[in-house]
Design a protein around this motif. Structure first.
Motif, PDB file in Angstrom:
ATOM      1  N   GLN A 100       0.836  -1.201   0.000  1.00  0.00           N
ATOM      2  CA  GLN A 100       0.000   0.000   0.000  1.00  0.00           C
ATOM      3  C   GLN A 100       0.874   1.254   0.000  1.00  0.00           C
ATOM      4  OE1 GLN A 100      -2.060   1.060   3.662  1.00  0.00           O
ATOM      5  NE2 GLN A 100      -3.954   1.321   2.506  1.00  0.00           N
ATOM      6  N   PRO A 101       0.645   2.191  -0.930  1.00  0.00           N
ATOM      7  CA  PRO A 101       1.446   3.418  -0.933  1.00  0.00           C
ATOM      8  C   PRO A 101       1.281   4.188   0.379  1.00  0.00           C
ATOM      9  CG  PRO A 101       0.215   3.176  -2.983  1.00  0.00           C
ATOM     10  CD  PRO A 101      -0.296   2.133  -2.054  1.00  0.00           C
ATOM     11  N   ALA A 102       2.354   4.845   0.782  1.00  0.00           N
ATOM     12  CA  ALA A 102       2.340   5.563   2.055  1.00  0.00           C
ATOM     13  C   ALA A 102       1.282   6.662   2.068  1.00  0.00           C
ATOM     14  CB  ALA A 102       3.717   6.152   2.331  1.00  0.00           C
ATOM     15  N   ASN A 103       1.057   7.309   0.915  1.00  0.00           N
ATOM     16  CA  ASN A 103       0.074   8.405   0.919  1.00  0.00           C
ATOM     17  C   ASN A 103      -1.359   7.890   1.059  1.00  0.00           C
ATOM     18  OD1 ASN A 103      -0.031   7.340  -1.672  1.00  0.00           O
ATOM     19  ND2 ASN A 103      -0.044   9.309  -2.714  1.00  0.00           N
ATOM     20  N   HIS A 104      -1.597   6.630   0.697  1.00  0.00           N
ATOM     21  CA  HIS A 104      -2.921   6.053   0.919  1.00  0.00           C
ATOM     22  C   HIS A 104      -3.184   5.876   2.405  1.00  0.00           C
ATOM     23  CE1 HIS A 104      -3.671   4.180  -3.337  1.00  0.00           C
ATOM     24  NE2 HIS A 104      -3.108   5.375  -3.395  1.00  0.00           N
TER      25      HIS A 104
END
Length: 774
Positions: A100-104
């Motif tokens: 999962q991308p950190a910004n998500h």
């Protein structure tokens, strides 16, 4: 009592909207991790809640203010014994969460923290444990991340979010007040209404005030688009309607809606109305060879960092049509498709496809639910909605394609695909009819073992694609899309749909299909989500058929608008001595050829001749060209490109002569405008009935059991009503303006029947013509 713009609550925002606006940063990243459907999300939240203690509270309404900004929403769950507030997110596959991308995740924490402060403020809590609960709908496993924060930290975070949003909120509030003030006094953009246009506009305005749906049958030529858009915009201020969604079946419908907006703006150049044209991803994508994430596409890299400037620049553009959105996106280096998706949150009038509100994962419906919008729907050419809704809620998977994947996929995927094929092969054998391995058959119930194997194979593919995010395999992704859509539909499978097996191309494998017959159960909740809806078309006969199959409420109003045309404008002939039934096709070719030639000789000009199939079209066209080589002929062909379609229509020049041969129900049978002498007549050599085949016969039988007798028989609903609808649409190409004159030849003895003629437009006066004789 009507509400004035001054009575509107000031600066109200949903928690999710607040956080998505202020907390999203960095790259756009939609790597291939298909999101659960809304139904799956609801069920996932329910499973999580069921695992908690007796005192667990779910769907907690919370709200709070910061200055003039009111923030509200529903927190997923609160365990008072543990002092823990939960934000629940559903996903597919453990690999998806691991990457999962950190910004998500930062966005999810931002939402949890806003809810955390709202709860602390409401209950006077000094600190709170926050939890992100990620629920895998495939494995049914939870992954939980927690942190404990004091109330002051949560308050400061809440203020930070509100301060970042409030300037935009003030701008939006000012726009809303200016928009509603202008719409309250909006004038009709023409000197007067056309015949039939005023009663149509009045009906739309009245149902908007009453909060009811409307079915409006209105003939071509009265200006239905401006006649529906104008009154609905006038109704917005008094009914506190937030958005209007103008939904169409075809690109031509979007163009008409944009033309209506342009007409309004010419009359009122300073009209503060934001109109957005939604475009499909494949038509908006600037880099179709790249994946939608920052490591692949330059327009995805840093998308959310550049989005605010692009969004503000868009406010200077009066209409956000396709090219306008593309220009803004290019100037700011962002993806035009996802910029358009963002602008849908701020548009007053959104022009898109039916699927944007009615599909299982419809964006506009989701935004409506998230933001608590009061929306109004306009559905152009609504006679198409039955078939389109059936397609949206139909899914199929081809065993032959699945078998072909085994030779190209990585070794890790071969095992689940082999298992799927074994189960499928066994099903084919068990369901064969008297040894007919390649027969079409309807299954009495969902094949549970096969559906489980499909789901397991889909999960394996998801995990693989998450582990290999740069992989581009169109066939594998196509399988996954089809498999997921099928399994989604299986969750709500019922009498409204069929489960059937159809032979594949090789005759040994099969295609599994969950085939929707009655879309009402799917569409019913969507009508309820809208404050009002107007469905308009030139062909909505009989109204009971559309009302029942589309699941429209009982209180749906009906209007049949008088035509601006006179009976004398359209000369209608019925060829009672010709049958176009399939068993009579050979015998019909010569008399049809003679009929077309006689009409052309009597009045040379541009004509359209419609047939039930390309084969029938070709047979008559060949015979006509051989007998009359001096008459120009041009033919529709299978799978014509847009330039080829444009070239076909260009042959219908003013003052021109010739006969265009086309298929009834195809690209040239509706939605085209050939006024004046660009088209002076049409020949319709078919009643338009769908082909009699095993699938349509099963649909007929199912409709016999589901549709009320007042609506019609299964034959009427499966064959007659859709067929005559196509005929009326095709004939409607001839008379487009009050000045037009033309002729229509209805070629089949069945057109003389009372039931068929009762489905034709009143202004044709067929009953009277029959009494007088042709």
């Amino acid at each position: 009592m009507d509400v004035t713009p001054e009575d509107l609550p000031p600066l109200t925002v949903a928690v999710r909207t607040l956080c998505e606006f202020t907390a999203k940063a960095g790259d756009l990243d939609v790597r291939f991790t298909p999101a659960p459907t809304a139904i799956e999300g609801i069920e996932g939240h329910a499973v999580v809640a069921s695992r908690r203690g007796a005192g667990y509270q779910k769907e907690i309404p919370l709200s709070g203010r910061h200055g003039e900004l009111l923030v509200r929403g529903r927190a997923d769950g609160f365990d008072a014994d543990k002092g823990r507030l939960e934000e629940v997110k559903t996903h597919r596959g453990a690999g998806a969460l691991a990457r999962q991308p950190a910004n998500h995740r930062a966005l999810h924490w931002a939402q949890a923290m806003v809810y955390g402060w709202l709860l602390c403020e409401r209950d006077g809590l000094e600190q709170l444990e926050l939890a992100l609960v990620y629920y895998d709908i495939g494995s049914r496993q939870e992954t939980v991340f927690t942190q404990t924060l004091d109330a002051e930290a949560l308050r400061l975070h809440f203020i930070l979010r509100c301060d970042a949003y409030i300037a935009w909120a003030q701008l939006e509030h000012a726009h809303r007040r200016a928009r509603d003030a202008a719409l309250a006094v909006l004038r009709f953009p023409h000197a007067d209404f056309r015949t039939g246009q005023r009663p149509l506009a009045e009906a739309v305005f009245k149902v908007a005030r009453a909060g009811r749906p409307l079915m409006a049958q209105a003939p071509t030529g009265i200006g239905k688009t401006i006649g529906t858009v104008f009154p609905l915009l006038r109704a917005l201020p008094g009914q506190q309607i937030d958005r209007v969604f103008f939904l169409t079946a075809k690109t031509s419908g979007r163009a008409l809606a944009l033309d209506a907006v342009a007409t309004l703006r010419r009359a009122e150049p300073d009209l503060p109305l934001r109109a957005l044209e939604l475009v499909a991803r494949e038509k908006a994508c600037e880099h179709p060879d790249k994946a939608c994430h920052g490591e692949s596409c330059p327009l995805a890299e840093g998308f959310y960092d550049r989005l605010p400037a692009a969004r503000e620049a868009a406010l200077t553009v009066p209409v956000w049509h396709r090219e306008g959105v593309r220009a803004v996106a290019a100037a700011h280096g962002v993806c035009p498709y996802y910029l358009g998706q963002e602008l849908a949150r701020w548009a007053d009038l959104v022009i898109g496809d039916y699927n944007h509100f009615f599909d299982l994962s419809a964006m506009l419906h989701a935004l409506t639910q998230i933001n608590g919008w009061r929306v109004a729907l306009l559905l152009d050419e609504a006679h198409n909605l039955v078939d389109r809704a059936r397609l949206m809620h139909t899914g199929e998977l081809d065993q032959l394609s699945v078998r072909g994947l085994r030779h190209t996929v990585p070794k890790a995927l071969q095992k689940p695909l082999d298992k799927l094929n074994r189960v499928w092969k066994a099903l084919n054998a068990s369901e064969s009819n008297d040894g007919e391995d390649n027969a079409y058959r309807v299954l009495p119930a969902l094949p549970d073992e096969l559906m489980t194997a499909i789901q397991q194979a889909a999960t394996a593919v998801i995990d693989h694609l998450v582990d290999h995010p740069t992989t581009v395999d169109a066939a594998l992704q196509g399988f996954l899309f089809d498999a997921l859509h099928l399994t989604k539909l299986a969750e709500s499978f019922g009498p409204h749909s069929l489960c059937d097996l159809t032979p594949s191309r090789d005759g040994r494998t099969s295609v599994l299909c969950l085939r929707n017959v009655v879309p009402a159960p799917f569409l019913g909740p969507r009508w309820q989500a809208a404050h009002t809806a107007t469905l308009f078309s030139a062909t909505l006969q009989p109204p009971a058929f559309h009302r029942e199959l589309l699941g429209l409420p009982e209180q749906t109003a009906w209007i049949d608008v008088d035509s601006p045309f006179e009976r004398a404008q359209l000369d209608i002939h019925i060829a009672r001595d010709i049958s176009t039934r399939w068993q009579h096709r050979d015998a019909s070719v010569a008399p049809i050829t003679a009929l077309i030639a006689a009409q052309y000789a009597e009045r040379p000009g541009n004509y359209l001749a419609f047939f039930s199939s390309f084969d029938y079209l070709d047979r008559v066209a060949v015979a006509f060209e051989a007998a009359h080589p001096d008459v120009p002929v041009w033919k529709q062909s299978r799978r014509m490109s847009e330039p080829e379609q444009a070239a076909f229509l260009a042959r219908f020049a003013a003052g021109g002569r010739g006969v265009g041969f086309a298929v009834l129900g195809g690209a040239f049978a509706e939605g085209i405008d050939l006024p004046g002498d660009r088209l002076i007549g049409a020949f319709i050599a078919t009643l338009g009935l769908p082909q009699v085949n095993p699938v349509n016969e099963q649909i007929r039988r199912r409709l016999d059991t589901l549709v009320s007798r007042d609506t019609g028989s299964g034959f009427d609903c499966a064959y007659l009503f859709p067929g005559v609808q196509k005929v009326v649409q095709a004939a409607g190409r001839v008379i487009r303006t009050p000045q037009d004159r033309g002729v229509v030849h209805l070629i089949d003895d069945r057109f003389a029947g009372a039931q068929v003629q009762g489905l034709m437009p009143r202004w044709w006066g067929l009953g009277q013509r029959s009494a007088e004789g042709d």
